[in-house]
Write a protein that holds these residues in place. Sequence first.
Motif, PDB file in Angstrom:
ATOM      1  N   VAL A 142      -1.147   4.405  -1.277  1.00  0.00           N
ATOM      2  CA  VAL A 142      -2.497   4.170  -0.768  1.00  0.00           C
ATOM      3  C   VAL A 142      -2.483   4.472   0.734  1.00  0.00           C
ATOM      4  CG1 VAL A 142      -4.271   2.431  -0.347  1.00  0.00           C
ATOM      5  CG2 VAL A 142      -3.004   2.441  -2.516  1.00  0.00           C
ATOM      6  N   LEU A 169       0.831  -1.207   0.000  1.00  0.00           N
ATOM      7  CA  LEU A 169       0.000   0.000   0.000  1.00  0.00           C
ATOM      8  C   LEU A 169       0.860   1.250   0.000  1.00  0.00           C
ATOM      9  CD1 LEU A 169      -2.749  -1.134   2.536  1.00  0.00           C
ATOM     10  CD2 LEU A 169      -2.824  -1.192   0.022  1.00  0.00           C
ATOM     11  N   MET A 216      -3.385   7.042  -5.307  1.00  0.00           N
ATOM     12  CA  MET A 216      -2.766   5.784  -5.724  1.00  0.00           C
ATOM     13  C   MET A 216      -1.990   5.969  -7.029  1.00  0.00           C
ATOM     14  SD  MET A 216      -4.689   2.121  -6.180  1.00  0.00           S
ATOM     15  CE  MET A 216      -5.965   2.802  -7.223  1.00  0.00           C
ATOM     16  N   LEU A 229      -7.843   5.603  -1.938  1.00  0.00           N
ATOM     17  CA  LEU A 229      -7.113   5.347  -3.183  1.00  0.00           C
ATOM     18  C   LEU A 229      -6.888   6.614  -4.005  1.00  0.00           C
ATOM     19  CD1 LEU A 229      -9.110   2.177  -4.337  1.00  0.00           C
ATOM     20  CD2 LEU A 229      -7.054   2.256  -2.908  1.00  0.00           C
TER      21      LEU A 229
END
Length: 97
Positions: free
Chosen positions: A28, A23, A53, A50
């Motif tokens: 994230v 992540l 991201m 997200l």
Amino acid sequence: MKAIISVIGTDKIGIIAKVTTILSEQSVNILDISQTIMQDYFTMIMAVDLSNMTCGFNELKKLLEKTGTDMDLSIKIQHQAIFDAMHNIEYGSDQHE
């Protein structure tokens, strides 16, 4: 956009480290995390953001699933809207209790 990640499997060292590293590498943000061990079974649910991201949703899903396969875990990610729809049942006005 938010998502829900669930991780279930036999407890072993490094599960949280592996998942959170993926992540972090994909930018994230973890919004909330719940983790418990029931007898020998590890369970974790994460709410993540997200919006920053650096990869696509499907790429993140594949990275998490591969880690799950490598560690003999079930790792699933769902868009929050889909997760909410699957876990909320509403009764229509014509339904009776």
